[in-house]
Scaffold this active site. Structure first.
Site, PDB file in Angstrom:
ATOM      1  N   ARG A 160       1.500   3.196 -16.393  1.00 54.35           N
ATOM      2  CA  ARG A 160       0.907   3.334 -14.729  1.00 54.35           C
ATOM      3  C   ARG A 160       1.555   4.265 -13.990  1.00 54.35           C
ATOM      4  O   ARG A 160       0.751   4.323 -12.703  1.00 54.35           O
ATOM      5  CB  ARG A 160       0.339   1.835 -14.891  1.00 54.35           C
ATOM      6  N   ARG A 203       1.298 -11.437 -14.404  1.00 59.64           N
ATOM      7  CA  ARG A 203       0.472 -11.982 -13.880  1.00 59.64           C
ATOM      8  C   ARG A 203      -0.635 -12.623 -14.914  1.00 59.64           C
ATOM      9  O   ARG A 203      -0.657 -12.120 -15.640  1.00 59.64           O
ATOM     10  CB  ARG A 203      -0.650 -10.431 -13.192  1.00 59.64           C
ATOM     11  N   ARG A 212      -6.642   7.144  -5.868  1.00 60.40           N
ATOM     12  CA  ARG A 212      -5.855   7.216  -7.406  1.00 60.40           C
ATOM     13  C   ARG A 212      -5.344   8.861  -7.051  1.00 60.40           C
ATOM     14  O   ARG A 212      -4.456   9.540  -7.207  1.00 60.40           O
ATOM     15  CB  ARG A 212      -5.659   6.617  -8.064  1.00 60.40           C
ATOM     16  N   ARG A 254      -3.342  -9.462 -18.550  1.00 63.59           N
ATOM     17  CA  ARG A 254      -4.250  -8.645 -18.780  1.00 63.59           C
ATOM     18  C   ARG A 254      -3.994  -7.532 -19.726  1.00 63.59           C
ATOM     19  O   ARG A 254      -2.993  -7.703 -20.250  1.00 63.59           O
ATOM     20  CB  ARG A 254      -4.406  -7.639 -17.429  1.00 63.59           C
ATOM     21  N   LYS A 268      -1.686  -5.047  -3.056  1.00 67.20           N
ATOM     22  CA  LYS A 268      -2.426  -3.942  -2.998  1.00 67.20           C
ATOM     23  C   LYS A 268      -3.671  -5.321  -2.331  1.00 67.20           C
ATOM     24  O   LYS A 268      -4.301  -5.224  -1.362  1.00 67.20           O
ATOM     25  CB  LYS A 268      -3.209  -2.961  -3.495  1.00 67.20           C
TER      26      LYS A 268
END
Length: 239
Positions: free
Chosen positions: A214, A159, A125, A203, A48
């Site tokens: 998630r 990431r 969301r 993260r 995104k």
């Protein structure tokens, strides 16, 4: 007067994101992005932010990422930020009223600064968030991105964020061969330059267990039809 989206862009978003990005070049030529209000939805790791930031730059409109707003609040060390940290580190979505408050503050700042449009990334969301958004602004296009779950998990766990410059990188090197009903997926790593490597950080919520949690939370889909914005239940399908 609010701009109408060109038919070429609407056709492109029905096919794939690459075509959508290519189409923005002709749309942005000699055209202001004022009044353009789009939403990019999808699970974590689907891209995104990558697509939203590139298209926002091409159309000269702000890219507003809900995740960035949350991380900035957490980094500030405020009471609200500390509460957010406890929630997101466990893989839970923030309460609707919290994320709506943070986003509304950003939109108000943009209005004061003269921003005439935006591309939202990662918001809404939930259905209540979508309903609140539809009450305060008119969304012209909502694009829901999807990707196979095993790819999403690997991407999220790969990431890395440079704490020095703030740029995002990814060490995941993904290759899935084509099968009878699924296309080949090739995603090489997005390596950091030497000056960023000592400052890379993972993260806290990018662990396999948290990412899977998630992903199960899902996302909502918004579809523009004649009349008000229509909302549909959570649906995240693999390619």
């Amino acid at each position: 007067m609010q701009q109408q989206l060109p038919r070429s862009l609407l056709r492109a978003c029905r096919h794939n994101v690459s075509s959508l990005f290519q189409s923005t070049a002709s749309f942005s030529t000699g055209t202001s992005g004022d009044g353009l209000k789009w939403v990019f939805l999808g699970p974590p790791g689907v891209g995104k932010g990558t697509y939203a930031s590139r298209i926002a730059a091409a159309l000269n409109v702000p890219h507003i990422a809900a995740g960035d707003l949350v991380r900035a609040e957490i980094k500030s060390g405020s009471t609200l930020g500390q509460q957010m940290q406890q929630i997101v580190s466990q893989g839970h979505l923030l309460p609707d009223e919290v994320i709506i408050k943070v986003l509304q503050q950003r939109l108000e700042q943009g209005q004061k600064a003269g921003e005439g449009g935006f591309i939202l990334d990662g918001f809404p969301r939930t259905v209540p968030q979508a309903e609140q958004l539809s009450r305060v602004t008119d969304i012209q296009l909502a694009l829901n991105l999807s990707l196979r779950q095993e790819v999403l998990v690997e991407k999220c766990c790969g990431r890395r964020i440079c704490q020095h410059c703030g740029k995002n990188y990814n060490i995941a090197d993904i290759y899935l061969p084509a099968s009878r009903d699924r296309p080949e997926i090739v995603m090489p790593p997005l390596s950091a330059p030497p000056e960023c490597e000592p400052h890379l950080e993972i993260r806290e919520d990018d662990t396999p267990d948290v990412v899977l949690k998630r992903l199960r939370v899902g996302t909502c889909i918004l579809v523009r039809r004649p009349g008000p914005l229509h909302l549909y239940p959570p649906a995240t399908q693999g390619l």
